[in-house]
Scaffold this motif. Structure first.
Motif, mmCIF file in Angstrom:
data_model
loop_
_atom_site.group_PDB
_atom_site.id
_atom_site.type_symbol
_atom_site.label_atom_id
_atom_site.label_comp_id
_atom_site.label_asym_id
_atom_site.label_seq_id
_atom_site.Cartn_x
_atom_site.Cartn_y
_atom_site.Cartn_z
ATOM 1 N N LYS A 82 0.826 -1.214 0.000
ATOM 2 C CA LYS A 82 0.000 0.000 0.000
ATOM 3 C C LYS A 82 0.859 1.263 0.000
ATOM 4 N N LEU A 83 1.733 1.378 -0.978
ATOM 5 C CA LEU A 83 2.671 2.501 -1.058
ATOM 6 C C LEU A 83 2.052 3.739 -1.702
ATOM 7 N N ILE A 84 1.124 3.529 -2.639
ATOM 8 C CA ILE A 84 0.528 4.645 -3.380
ATOM 9 C C ILE A 84 -0.799 5.003 -2.730
ATOM 10 N N ARG A 85 -0.876 6.212 -2.216
ATOM 11 C CA ARG A 85 -2.102 6.662 -1.569
ATOM 12 C C ARG A 85 -2.741 7.774 -2.396
ATOM 13 N N LYS A 86 -4.017 7.984 -2.192
ATOM 14 C CA LYS A 86 -4.707 9.060 -2.887
ATOM 15 C C LYS A 86 -4.053 10.389 -2.542
#
Length: 240
Positions: A82-86
């Motif tokens: 979950k490295l890319i967040r909004k």
């Protein structure tokens, strides 16, 4: 600006730390073009083409609109960590043909800057540079275009192999060191870094430095990496 239009007093081009690739196109390799010229290729090249056409990840990439099968490597890594967040700011080093940029945008990144020695065909929502990011000033230009410090730095950079194992190994380590140094200097606290590596490759002081700078460092082999490939990825999370 063309070569003929350059000012006469412009200083000579700096020597690149990474050699410009001699193959490929801005939008990735064209399967159709390769099949048309397959008769002129060596047997190994034809086998590579056949494998690409039948590979399930390549088939999925074409079906889902990704520019390369490598997109699923980042998808696999991000599904796990979950490295890319909004709203994330992302820099992609060695971005051509753009598969990782596409994934970052699809997963909610608000600002994405990609850089490569090869030209990258435009991707809506991303800023793409054709440049050697090791040149003085390019790193600052990327940060300005990004709009601030990155939350995530990605590096899928590769070099042109020369066939000499020790030399190729040193080039691999050099790329990792350059990308790691950039990530450590620029990432926000709590930011993450992903870089390509190879199994059995001694990262020298790179791994130790990453462990000092990040809370967690892991080696990962995504499902989309070929089983017979030594390719792995270093994932460094939560910059101190």
């Amino acid at each position: 600006m063309s070569e003929d239009e350059k000012p006469a007093d412009k200083p000579p081009e700096r020597r690149r730390m990474v050699k410009l690739p001699t193959g490929g196109t801005a939008a990735g390799r064209s399967m159709g073009a390769k099949m048309k010229t397959a008769d002129d290729k060596s047997m190994s090249s034809q086998q590579w083409i056949k494998r690409q056409l039948s590979d399930k990840w390549s088939v999925r990439a074409r079906a889902e609109g990704y520019r390369s099968r490598a997109a699923f490597k980042l998808i696999g890594i991000d599904d796990r960590f979950k490295l890319i967040r909004k709203g994330s700011r992302v820099i992609d080093l060695g971005a051509a043909p753009g598969g990782w940029v596409q994934v970052a945008l699809a997963r909610g990144a608000a600002s994405v800057v990609g850089v490569d020695l090869l030209m990258i065909e435009p991707i809506p929502g991303a800023i793409l540079l054709q440049a050697d990011f090791t040149h003085p000033g390019v790193d600052q230009e990327m940060l300005e275009l990004l709009g601030g410090a990155p939350d995530l730095v990605l590096s899928d950079m590769a070099h042109n192999t020369v066939g000499h194992r020790q030399t190729d190994h040193l080039k691999i380590i050099a790329l990792i060191e350059i990308a790691a140094d950039f990530a450590i200097r620029t990432l926000k606290p709590g930011g993450h870094f992903v870089t390509k590596n190879f199994q059995g490759g001694d990262g020298g002081g790179v791994l130790a430095r990453l462990r000092e700078e990040f809370e967690t460092v892991k080696y990962v082999k995504p499902e989309a990496s070929r089983k017979d490939s030594a390719e792995v990825f270093l994932v460094a999370m939560n910059k101190r």
